[in-house]
Design an enzyme around this catalytic site. Structure first.
Site, PDB file in Angstrom:
ATOM      1  N   LYS A 289       2.422   5.740  -9.681  1.00 22.28           N
ATOM      2  CA  LYS A 289       3.808   5.748  -9.681  1.00 22.28           C
ATOM      3  C   LYS A 289       4.026   6.772  -8.304  1.00 22.28           C
ATOM      4  CE  LYS A 289       4.401   4.896 -14.596  1.00 22.28           C
ATOM      5  NZ  LYS A 289       4.779   5.318 -15.807  1.00 22.28           N
TER       6      LYS A 289
ATOM      7  N   HIS B 183       0.728  -1.234  -0.105  1.00 15.65           N
ATOM      8  CA  HIS B 183      -0.001  -0.014  -0.137  1.00 15.65           C
ATOM      9  C   HIS B 183       0.862   1.321   0.168  1.00 15.65           C
ATOM     10  CE1 HIS B 183      -2.730  -3.104   1.919  1.00 15.65           C
ATOM     11  NE2 HIS B 183      -3.477  -2.625   0.684  1.00 15.65           N
TER      12      HIS B 183
END
Length: 219
Positions: A183, A148
């Site tokens: 990203k 995460h």
């Protein structure tokens, strides 16, 4: 007079205070201080609130954060994980905010409106972060690894945004509503779109005028 002299000569032996009692007192002071800090941060970011009492009683996002601070304490204790998960599920049903008890939340964190927010187990959120309803800090892996996002300090994440995977979001980043981030984003950037594109606002540009030129820059 003898009784008065005896009373004056009495002193409190702090060393004689049971260690457990001292520990509980310190813990309670720490909890009260952190709750007050969360409350003040929430009031600062929500102009619709008229009082501390209103915020304390009527903010599901703040309630979810407070319950998470307790469930996270249970999560890191041996044998406390089941209780932590059950407590987080109760909070989810009441507030509409799902925060896994394993997630790490920083100080002065605030969730505005709250409904539909999901924060995964290995997510890490820095200090002074604000997110809006419908935000997901989710994973893209089924493995038991760091899966995460890590969110830096002073980050704002707009309504409905998805930040997916073990990406790093730098300090001061703004993520636009309904954007999808997969990203890393460098500090001070703005990320908008699907997938999110990164840009840096012109420091010399008036923010009010910039809204008309490119509304996606401003959340």
């Amino acid at each position: 007079m003898a009784l008065l002299r005896l009373t004056r000569n009495l002193s409190i032996d702090r060393a004689a205070t049971p260690p457990d009692a001292r520990g509980r007192s310190t813990l309670l002071r720490s909890i009260r201080s952190r709750m007050r800090e969360d409350l003040d941060a929430a009031i600062e970011r929500d102009p619709a609130v008229d009082s501390r009492l209103e915020m304390a009683l009527a903010s599901p996002g703040l309630h979810a954060i407070w319950v998470h601070r307790l469930s996270h304490r249970l999560w890191v204790k041996p044998g406390g994980r089941l209780a932590a998960r059950l407590l987080s599920q109760v909070s989810r049903s009441v507030t509409g905010v799902e925060i896994h008890p394993g997630a790490t939340l920083g100080r002065r964190f605030f969730i505005d409106h709250g409904m539909g927010v999901v924060i995964g187990e290995t997510a890490e959120v820095g200090d002074d972060v604000m997110i809006y309803h419908g935000v997901t800090l989710g994973g893209r892996s089924m493995l038991r690894v760091k899966r995460h996002p890590t969110i830096g300090n002073n980050v704002t994440i707009g309504a409905g945004a998805r930040v997916l995977g073990p990406v790093f979001i730098g300090d001061g980043v703004q993520i636009g509503a309904n954007s999808v981030v997969v990203k890393d984003i460098p500090a001070g950037a703005v990320a908008t779109g699907v997938p999110a594109t990164i840009r840096f606002p012109d420091k010399d540009q008036d923010p009010y005028e910039a809204m008309f030129a490119d509304p996606a820059l401003w959340i």
